[in-house]
Design an enzyme around this catalytic site. Sequence first.
Site, mmCIF file in Angstrom:
data_model
loop_
_atom_site.group_PDB
_atom_site.id
_atom_site.type_symbol
_atom_site.label_atom_id
_atom_site.label_comp_id
_atom_site.label_asym_id
_atom_site.label_seq_id
_atom_site.Cartn_x
_atom_site.Cartn_y
_atom_site.Cartn_z
ATOM 1 N N ASN A 35 0.861 -1.183 0.000
ATOM 2 C CA ASN A 35 0.000 0.000 0.000
ATOM 3 C C ASN A 35 0.900 1.237 0.000
ATOM 4 O O ASN A 35 2.096 1.123 0.281
ATOM 5 C CB ASN A 35 -0.979 -0.031 1.178
ATOM 6 C CG ASN A 35 -0.256 -0.184 2.501
ATOM 7 O OD1 ASN A 35 0.589 0.643 2.844
ATOM 8 N ND2 ASN A 35 -0.541 -1.260 3.221
ATOM 9 N N VAL A 44 -0.793 -10.593 0.673
ATOM 10 C CA VAL A 44 0.565 -10.971 0.294
ATOM 11 C C VAL A 44 1.589 -10.058 0.985
ATOM 12 O O VAL A 44 2.697 -10.493 1.331
ATOM 13 C CB VAL A 44 0.704 -10.982 -1.247
ATOM 14 C CG1 VAL A 44 0.707 -9.591 -1.840
ATOM 15 C CG2 VAL A 44 1.936 -11.745 -1.670
ATOM 16 N N ASP A 45 1.210 -8.808 1.214
ATOM 17 C CA ASP A 45 2.067 -7.841 1.907
ATOM 18 C C ASP A 45 2.431 -8.380 3.294
ATOM 19 O O ASP A 45 3.609 -8.413 3.685
ATOM 20 C CB ASP A 45 1.289 -6.524 2.016
ATOM 21 C CG ASP A 45 2.164 -5.318 2.308
ATOM 22 O OD1 ASP A 45 3.398 -5.473 2.385
ATOM 23 O OD2 ASP A 45 1.605 -4.213 2.460
ATOM 24 N N SER A 128 -3.473 -6.259 -6.862
ATOM 25 C CA SER A 128 -4.811 -5.631 -6.781
ATOM 26 C C SER A 128 -5.998 -6.597 -6.775
ATOM 27 O O SER A 128 -7.144 -6.145 -6.732
ATOM 28 C CB SER A 128 -5.040 -4.592 -7.902
ATOM 29 O OG SER A 128 -4.337 -3.394 -7.637
ATOM 30 N N THR A 129 -5.748 -7.906 -6.811
ATOM 31 C CA THR A 129 -6.894 -8.839 -6.892
ATOM 32 C C THR A 129 -7.413 -9.271 -5.523
ATOM 33 O O THR A 129 -8.352 -10.057 -5.442
ATOM 34 C CB THR A 129 -6.543 -10.109 -7.694
ATOM 35 O OG1 THR A 129 -5.476 -10.798 -7.015
ATOM 36 C CG2 THR A 129 -6.129 -9.782 -9.110
ATOM 37 N N GLY A 130 -6.807 -8.752 -4.447
ATOM 38 C CA GLY A 130 -7.288 -9.091 -3.106
ATOM 39 C C GLY A 130 -8.063 -7.925 -2.531
ATOM 40 O O GLY A 130 -9.131 -7.566 -3.041
ATOM 41 N N TYR A 132 -7.758 -4.847 -2.798
ATOM 42 C CA TYR A 132 -7.993 -3.720 -3.691
ATOM 43 C C TYR A 132 -9.116 -3.963 -4.699
ATOM 44 O O TYR A 132 -9.516 -3.054 -5.427
ATOM 45 C CB TYR A 132 -6.701 -3.314 -4.408
ATOM 46 C CG TYR A 132 -5.771 -2.446 -3.562
ATOM 47 C CD1 TYR A 132 -6.043 -2.206 -2.217
ATOM 48 C CD2 TYR A 132 -4.636 -1.862 -4.104
ATOM 49 C CE1 TYR A 132 -5.202 -1.418 -1.443
ATOM 50 C CE2 TYR A 132 -3.795 -1.064 -3.337
ATOM 51 C CZ TYR A 132 -4.080 -0.840 -2.002
ATOM 52 O OH TYR A 132 -3.250 -0.047 -1.255
HETATM 53 P P1 ADP Z 1 -4.030 -5.963 -3.106
HETATM 54 O O1 ADP Z 1 -4.200 -5.000 -1.954
HETATM 55 O O2 ADP Z 1 -3.057 -5.456 -4.165
HETATM 56 O O3 ADP Z 1 -5.331 -6.438 -3.659
HETATM 57 P P2 ADP Z 1 -3.712 -8.493 -1.630
HETATM 58 O O4 ADP Z 1 -2.510 -8.964 -0.889
HETATM 59 O O5 ADP Z 1 -4.947 -8.255 -0.848
HETATM 60 O O6 ADP Z 1 -3.219 -7.190 -2.454
HETATM 61 O O7 ADP Z 1 -4.030 -9.533 -2.778
HETATM 62 C C1 ADP Z 1 -3.262 -9.677 -3.946
HETATM 63 C C2 ADP Z 1 -3.199 -11.140 -4.311
HETATM 64 O O8 ADP Z 1 -2.201 -11.781 -3.523
HETATM 65 C C3 ADP Z 1 -4.490 -11.921 -4.084
HETATM 66 O O9 ADP Z 1 -4.752 -12.662 -5.267
HETATM 67 C C4 ADP Z 1 -4.135 -12.851 -2.921
HETATM 68 O O10 ADP Z 1 -4.819 -14.098 -3.057
HETATM 69 C C5 ADP Z 1 -2.668 -13.064 -3.179
HETATM 70 N N1 ADP Z 1 -1.858 -13.583 -2.056
HETATM 71 C C6 ADP Z 1 -2.084 -13.529 -0.729
HETATM 72 N N2 ADP Z 1 -1.074 -14.147 -0.062
HETATM 73 C C7 ADP Z 1 -0.187 -14.591 -0.994
HETATM 74 C C8 ADP Z 1 1.043 -15.315 -0.965
HETATM 75 N N3 ADP Z 1 1.601 -15.704 0.182
HETATM 76 N N4 ADP Z 1 1.667 -15.607 -2.158
HETATM 77 C C9 ADP Z 1 1.122 -15.210 -3.331
HETATM 78 N N5 ADP Z 1 -0.029 -14.531 -3.426
HETATM 79 C C10 ADP Z 1 -0.689 -14.225 -2.273
#
Ligand code: ADP
Length: 184
Positions: A35, A44-45, A128-130, A132
Amino acid sequence: MAQEMEVVTIGNTKIALKRGDITQEEVDAIVNAANPRLLGGGGVDGAIHRAAGPSLLQECRQIGYCAPGEAVVTGAGELKARYVIHTVGPVWRGGTRGEERVLASAYKESLKRAVGKGAATIALPAISTGAYGFPVDLAAKVSLCAIKEFVEENPGALEQISLVLFGENIYKAFGKAFEACFIR
Ligand code: ADP
C-alpha cells in the site's frame, strides 16, 4: 517450490504461471503488492513482511511512500530473494479512474526496477486482486498483457518471470488469460 502450470518463452525470457506462496520462491526479486505508506498489512504484503522479518519494515519506513503504479526496491531480509520490489496497484473504483493503466504500470515499473538491480529472475503476485478489489478476469488480462509488452520492449532483460498465484479462482482466471494472451 510452487508447481509450474503454464510456461511460455518469448526470446530468451521464460514466463511461467504457478500456484503457490510467493514467499517460498527462490528468485532474485520478489514483488510485493504493497500500500502507498509501505507499512505492511494483510494479504501478500503481510505474508512477505512476516517471512522477511523486521528489517523489511525498517527499510520501507525509510522510503516512506510509493504512489500507485510505481515501485520501490528494498533488500529481502530473511527471504531467499535478494530484493523485494514494493509496488502499489490501483484500488478498483468501478473502472473509470484509470485502474487498468495503473495496474499495467505497477507490473512494468516492477520489472523495470528488477532489471535496474541486475535481477534475472522475478516472482510477482496477482496485484490488486485481493483487498484492492480489481475484477479477477480483467486483472489477469491486463497483468499478462503488461508483462508481455515489457518483455517485447526489453528483449532478454530478464531470464524468468513467474506469476505466483495463491487462490484457485485467481489461478483459473490467469490460466484462461494466459492462453488468450500467449498461446493463441
Ligand atoms: P491488493 O491489496 O493489491 O489487492 P492483496 O494482498 O490483498 O493485495 O491480494 C493480492 C493477491 O495476492 C491476491 O490474489 C491474494 O490471493 C494473493 N496472495 C495472498 N497471499 C499470498 C502469498 N503468500 N503468495 C502469493 N499470493 C498471495
